[in-house]
Design a protein around this motif. Structure first.
Motif, short mmCIF file in Angstrom:
data_model
loop_
_atom_site.label_atom_id
_atom_site.label_comp_id
_atom_site.label_asym_id
_atom_site.label_seq_id
_atom_site.Cartn_x
_atom_site.Cartn_y
_atom_site.Cartn_z
N ALA A 143 1.04 -0.77 0.13
CA ALA A 143 0.15 -0.31 0.25
C ALA A 143 1.00 1.65 0.23
CB ALA A 143 -1.04 0.10 1.29
N VAL A 144 2.23 1.40 0.45
CA VAL A 144 2.97 3.05 0.60
C VAL A 144 4.06 2.98 -0.89
CG1 VAL A 144 4.23 3.66 1.81
CG2 VAL A 144 2.60 2.53 2.51
N GLU A 145 3.55 3.62 -1.61
CA GLU A 145 4.68 3.83 -2.37
C GLU A 145 5.86 4.56 -2.21
OE1 GLU A 145 2.83 4.25 -6.01
OE2 GLU A 145 4.04 3.40 -7.54
N ASP A 146 5.24 5.45 -1.81
CA ASP A 146 6.39 6.37 -1.15
C ASP A 146 6.43 6.92 0.59
OD1 ASP A 146 7.80 9.14 -0.75
OD2 ASP A 146 6.59 9.63 -2.13
N PRO A 147 7.38 6.64 1.05
CA PRO A 147 7.46 6.82 2.34
C PRO A 147 6.41 7.59 2.99
CG PRO A 147 9.67 6.35 1.81
CD PRO A 147 8.66 6.31 0.57
N ASN A 148 6.74 9.50 2.10
CA ASN A 148 5.65 10.26 2.11
C ASN A 148 5.29 10.23 2.81
OD1 ASN A 148 6.83 13.22 2.94
ND2 ASN A 148 5.63 13.29 0.97
N ASP A 149 4.71 8.90 2.33
CA ASP A 149 2.92 8.97 2.22
C ASP A 149 2.64 9.05 3.91
OD1 ASP A 149 1.72 9.24 -0.04
OD2 ASP A 149 2.48 7.59 -0.42
N LEU A 150 3.78 8.34 4.74
CA LEU A 150 3.70 7.47 5.83
C LEU A 150 3.09 8.70 6.99
CD1 LEU A 150 5.18 4.61 6.24
CD2 LEU A 150 2.99 4.69 6.12
N ALA A 155 0.43 12.94 10.01
CA ALA A 155 -0.04 14.27 9.95
C ALA A 155 -1.17 14.48 9.72
CB ALA A 155 1.11 15.36 9.09
N ASN A 156 -1.88 13.64 9.92
CA ASN A 156 -3.22 13.62 9.49
C ASN A 156 -3.42 14.04 8.05
OD1 ASN A 156 -5.85 12.74 10.14
ND2 ASN A 156 -6.08 14.29 12.41
N ASP A 157 -2.68 13.86 6.89
CA ASP A 157 -3.04 15.24 5.79
C ASP A 157 -3.68 13.78 5.09
OD1 ASP A 157 -2.58 15.63 2.94
OD2 ASP A 157 -1.56 16.70 3.50
N GLU A 158 -4.71 14.14 4.74
CA GLU A 158 -5.72 13.17 4.13
C GLU A 158 -5.07 12.42 2.65
OE1 GLU A 158 -9.81 14.65 2.48
OE2 GLU A 158 -9.63 15.23 4.83
N SER A 159 -4.09 13.38 1.70
CA SER A 159 -3.62 12.90 0.83
C SER A 159 -3.03 11.70 1.02
CB SER A 159 -3.01 14.06 0.11
OG SER A 159 -1.46 14.54 0.70
N GLY A 160 -2.40 11.61 1.73
CA GLY A 160 -1.50 10.20 1.96
C GLY A 160 -2.57 8.82 2.23
N LEU A 161 -3.38 9.13 3.00
CA LEU A 161 -5.07 8.25 3.03
C LEU A 161 -5.46 7.76 1.43
CD1 LEU A 161 -6.99 5.92 4.23
CD2 LEU A 161 -8.23 8.30 4.34
N ARG A 162 -4.90 8.86 0.76
CA ARG A 162 -5.75 8.89 -0.82
C ARG A 162 -4.99 8.15 -1.87
NH1 ARG A 162 -9.53 12.45 -4.21
NH2 ARG A 162 -9.59 13.62 -1.91
N ASN A 163 -3.39 8.25 -1.14
CA ASN A 163 -2.58 7.44 -2.04
C ASN A 163 -1.98 6.03 -1.71
OD1 ASN A 163 -1.36 10.03 -2.96
ND2 ASN A 163 -0.09 10.34 -1.73
N CYS A 164 -2.37 6.28 -0.70
CA CYS A 164 -1.82 4.23 0.08
C CYS A 164 -3.25 3.74 -0.36
CB CYS A 164 -1.67 4.19 1.52
SG CYS A 164 -0.87 4.93 2.12
#
Ligand code: ZN
Length: 394
Positions: A143-150, A155-164
């Motif tokens: 589910a994780v392509e870019d470690p930055n998504d974690l 940081a409760n940023d929706e774009s991380g959830l969207r990506n994963c």
């Protein structure tokens, strides 16, 4: 105006007399015979063309168009993970793909548990999803392509959830199967920690290699006690897993499926429609308004329906209920009462009674004691929602 409900025997239903649907249908309709090998999934009360109720006296279908459909569901095996589009999306989807999206209406839903009930509802808090991904290596790999998504999740940023979630939903079937196997072998501790080991194993055997099994790590598991409810607004991801409930919804068939199903999954539409907000499971329990000692109102922020829960002890005297909106449908879950209203013969209500209430708004319904029955009288009444009180939220 007594009705006979329509029973659907979908394969995910509880089997034989174990099913609340079968129990209520038997009492509702003396001609209904329960087969101990057949699943009884849904009892429908309303005028939906796929299962209209009939007048008990004449056998004629209920013709009036109701804005809502009332159901009882008895769930043995999970229903698909899904969202329902909002009204404007539904209109677009229906005009583009009328075979899949059968009508132009939205489909908000409310489920009130009749027995201990388990469902999935909305995303977990984003930092919690981050911790789960961090601790379950095979899931992280999927589910994780870019470690930055974690970091975004933390940081409760929706774009991380969207990506994963997008990465997970687009994973290959084989990779999904391998990930599920690896988790059940090496990560039982994590499953116990989140109290999902039982659900995980059930879903894994019922839906092998289905991405829905892994959605468990992204979605809240909501456990309802009888009388507790959850409301599913537009684009709120959800799935019913087990238990019996009363369900009320806007009259529509529009479902975008995301897993735990052999049916068509519209992943692209799902990912673009979804609401990517995280919240704890407790927030998903819907709070009704208490009117008095006997009456609760479950009033969702939509115009299509609201639900009244009425409870009366056998020793309680006459109770008068003014139904503010019309038409309504009344379903009796337990106990006995007489129902009286203007111009109507006194009607004996008991478990399984379904009554159509096509009255003028503000008609008084009088619930009178009915003898020695020892069970508490419990009934649900669905009506349209008072427009003035909900418009601001639509
Ligand atoms: Zn649904």
């Amino acid at each position: 105006m007594e009705l006979v409900g329509f029973v659907h025997k979908y394969e995910w239903g509880k089997v034989g007399k174990d099913s609340a649907v079968a129990q209520l249908a038997t009492l509702n309709d003396p001609a209904f015979n329960v087969d101990e090998k057949t699943p009884y999934a849904e009892l429908w009360m309303g005028s939906h063309p796929s299962g209209p109720s009939k007048y008990k006296s004449s056998g004629i279908n209920l013709q009036d168009e109701l804005p809502f459909l009332l159901k009882v569901l008895s769930i043995n095996k999970a229903l698909s993970i899904q969202v329902h589009p909002n009204k404007s999306e539904a209109e677009k989807l229906h005009s583009k793909l009328p075979n899949i999206y059968k009508d132009p209406n939205h489909k908000p839903e409310m489920a009130i548990a009749l027995t201990p009930f388990t469902g999935l509802c909305g995303f977990r808090p984003l930092p919690e999803i981050r911790d789960i991904l961090q601790n379950i290596e095979p899931l992280k790999a999927l589910a994780v392509e870019d470690p930055n998504d974690l970091k975004l999740l933390a940081a409760n940023d929706e774009s991380g959830l969207r990506n994963c979630y997008r990465k997970l939903m687009n994973a290959e079937k084989n990779a999904i199967g391998e990930c599920i196997d690896a988790i059940s072998k090496d990560y039982t501790k994590e499953l116990y920690k989140h109290n999902i080991h039982e659900i995980f194993n059930t879903l894994k055997s019922d839906f092998p290699n289905d991405v829905g099994v892994l959605s468990l790590f992204f979605l809240n598991v909501v456990r309802l006690q009888p009388g507790q409810a959850m409301f599913l607004g537009a684009n709120q991801i959800h799935a019913y897993l087990s238990g019996d409930c009363v369900e009320c919804m806007a009259c529509s068939d529009n479902v975008i499926r995301a897993g735990l199903t052999p049916k068509y999954k519209d992943i692209k539409q799902l990912l673009s429609s979804l609401e990517y907000t995280g919240a704890p499971a407790e927030c998903k329990i819907f709070t009704p308004v208490r009117v008095d000692a006997h009456r609760l109102i479950f009033k969702p922020p939509v115009e299509d329906f609201s639900l009244i829960q009425l409870t009366l002890k056998p020793s309680d005297l006459e109770y008068v209920l003014k139904v503010e909106q019309s038409p309504g449908i009344l379903l009796v879950i337990s106990g006995e009462r007489y129902l009286e209203s203007y111009g109507l013969d006194k009607l004996k209500l008991k478990r399984g009674s379904i009554v159509y209430l096509p009255f003028e708004s503000d008609t008084e319904l009088r619930f009178l004691p009915a003898g020695e029955g020892e069970h508490e009288f419990l009934a649900y009444i669905s009506t349209p929602n008072a427009a003035s009180s909900c418009k601001s939220n639509v």
